[in-house]
Design a protein around this motif. Structure first.
Motif, PDB file in Angstrom:
ATOM      1  N   SER A   1      44.056  35.274  29.156  1.00 14.97           N
ATOM      2  CA  SER A   1      44.783  34.651  29.061  1.00 14.97           C
ATOM      3  C   SER A   1      45.536  33.365  30.219  1.00 14.97           C
ATOM      4  O   SER A   1      44.114  33.391  30.840  1.00 14.97           O
ATOM      5  CB  SER A   1      45.977  36.329  29.641  1.00 14.97           C
TER       6      SER A   1
ATOM      7  N   THR B   1      51.300  27.085  38.067  1.00 10.99           N
ATOM      8  CA  THR B   1      51.998  28.050  36.679  1.00 10.99           C
ATOM      9  C   THR B   1      52.482  27.310  35.114  1.00 10.99           C
ATOM     10  O   THR B   1      53.029  28.170  34.424  1.00 10.99           O
ATOM     11  CB  THR B   1      52.974  28.607  37.601  1.00 10.99           C
TER      12      THR B   1
ATOM     13  N   HIS C   1      52.517  26.892  31.694  1.00  6.44           N
ATOM     14  CA  HIS C   1      52.015  27.516  30.494  1.00  6.44           C
ATOM     15  C   HIS C   1      51.497  29.027  30.763  1.00  6.44           C
ATOM     16  O   HIS C   1      51.545  29.560  29.950  1.00  6.44           O
ATOM     17  CB  HIS C   1      50.960  26.876  29.980  1.00  6.44           C
ATOM     18  N   LEU C   2      52.459  29.112  31.880  1.00  4.36           N
ATOM     19  CA  LEU C   2      52.040  30.370  32.376  1.00  4.36           C
ATOM     20  C   LEU C   2      53.299  31.439  31.943  1.00  4.36           C
ATOM     21  O   LEU C   2      54.464  31.105  31.658  1.00  4.36           O
ATOM     22  CB  LEU C   2      51.488  31.226  33.502  1.00  4.36           C
ATOM     23  N   ASP C   3      53.352  32.692  31.309  1.00  6.83           N
ATOM     24  CA  ASP C   3      54.431  33.237  31.237  1.00  6.83           C
ATOM     25  C   ASP C   3      55.227  33.967  32.534  1.00  6.83           C
ATOM     26  O   ASP C   3      54.712  33.533  33.814  1.00  6.83           O
ATOM     27  CB  ASP C   3      54.406  34.767  29.758  1.00  6.83           C
ATOM     28  N   VAL C   4      56.678  34.599  32.491  1.00  7.30           N
ATOM     29  CA  VAL C   4      57.521  34.637  33.430  1.00  7.30           C
ATOM     30  C   VAL C   4      56.567  35.834  34.271  1.00  7.30           C
ATOM     31  O   VAL C   4      56.465  35.295  35.455  1.00  7.30           O
ATOM     32  CB  VAL C   4      58.083  35.095  33.246  1.00  7.30           C
ATOM     33  N   SER C   5      56.032  36.746  34.132  1.00  5.17           N
ATOM     34  CA  SER C   5      55.104  37.671  35.428  1.00  5.17           C
ATOM     35  C   SER C   5      53.835  36.577  35.311  1.00  5.17           C
ATOM     36  O   SER C   5      53.353  37.455  36.693  1.00  5.17           O
ATOM     37  CB  SER C   5      55.077  38.324  34.036  1.00  5.17           C
ATOM     38  N   ALA C   6      53.000  35.887  34.562  1.00  7.89           N
ATOM     39  CA  ALA C   6      52.594  35.741  34.801  1.00  7.89           C
ATOM     40  C   ALA C   6      52.605  34.469  36.351  1.00  7.89           C
ATOM     41  O   ALA C   6      52.170  34.136  37.483  1.00  7.89           O
ATOM     42  CB  ALA C   6      51.181  34.810  34.659  1.00  7.89           C
ATOM     43  N   GLN C   7      53.639  33.559  36.255  1.00  8.41           N
ATOM     44  CA  GLN C   7      54.232  32.964  37.037  1.00  8.41           C
ATOM     45  C   GLN C   7      53.952  33.826  38.677  1.00  8.41           C
ATOM     46  O   GLN C   7      53.793  32.827  39.834  1.00  8.41           O
ATOM     47  CB  GLN C   7      55.428  32.030  36.754  1.00  8.41           C
TER      48      GLN C   7
END
Length: 260
Positions: free
Chosen positions: A140, A166, A168-174
């Motif tokens: 991912s 961050t 193209h990352l989803d909120v959690s991954a950011q």
């Protein structure tokens, strides 16, 4: 390790993309470069790792000139995580992290047992040891960023430069990635797109517009509603996040009105 930009000007295509920017990133802090698209964030960052040479001014690492440094010596002091390149997609996670050992190895030298132990250590440090052996292309976005940061750690550098880590990352991954960067104890300079992420994780921010530095300092002092409207063209207000108790920005487009 202290990184400083001293009246840096970058001249390309007949114009100044960065104009007389001076800023300092203190040892052990996470600093963010902010600004709208085209403000010069990536251009300035590229002078920090010698991909671009300043037309005027200098970039210094603990007082020594970066443009004058030898590439191998510089790679042992700073590591770079740019936006993803396709060349890593056909490699395994371990192979990607092993690229960080390049400044310490002869050409075509094989990885030793000590190298493999160090690679495993770097993956563990970013909580990605469970990814060992995986194909990089199957990860991912957040997992890929962790592996790229592990590659940077493999260089044993004390300074990390990152271009929108961050993106193209989803909120959690950011949040995971920036929390990770803040907890490494290294000096970090990152181009950051999201102002609320900068408020939450950056020790200092440096705001660019049209290649010029217009404000810098602690994010809660710099990211005022008036500056945000002037630089980014949106109305903003600060509120208290009911979940964290921290300051958060809310936005409306300039000219929008509440018609209720």
């Amino acid at each position: 390790m202290i990184l400083s930009f001293d009246t840096v000007t970058v001249h390309l295509g007949g114009r100044d993309l960065v104009h007389e920017v001076s800023l300092t990133v203190r040892r052990g802090t996470l600093a963010g470069i902010l600004g709208p698209n085209g403000a010069g964030k990536t251009t300035l960052l590229r002078t920090g790792y010698r991909a671009l040479r300043p037309y005027r001014g200098d970039v210094r690492l603990d007082g020594a000139s970066v443009p004058g440094a030898r590439p191998r010596a510089l790679a042992r002091r700073l590591a770079v995580v740019m936006q993803e390149r396709d060349h890593a997609l056909e490699m395994t996670v371990d192979d990607v992290v092993a690229l960080g050992l390049t400044p310490y190895k002869r050409a075509f030298a094989s990885d030793t047992a000590a190298d493999r132990t160090w690679i495993a250590n770097c993956l563990q440090r970013v909580d990605a040891d469970h990814l060992t052996g995986r194909a990089f292309a199957t990860l991912s976005g957040g997992e890929r960023q962790r592996v790229l940061i592990a590659r940077a750690l493999a260089q044993r550098a004390d300074l990390l430069l990152l271009d929108e880590p961050t993106n193209h990352l989803d909120v959690s991954a950011q949040h995971d990635v920036l929390r990770l960067l803040r907890g490494l104890g290294l000096t970090v300079l990152a181009a950051v797109h999201d102002l609320n992420l900068a408020l939450t994780y950056c020790d200092t921010v440096h705001v660019l517009r049209d290649g010029r530095l217009v404000a810098d300092g602690p994010p809660e002092r710099v990211l005022r509603p008036d500056l945000i409207e002037e630089i980014f063209g949106v109305r903003a207000a600060t509120v208290i996040n009911p979940l964290t108790g921290g300051i958060q920005l809310v936005y409306a487009l300039t000219g929008d009105h509440d018609d209720r």
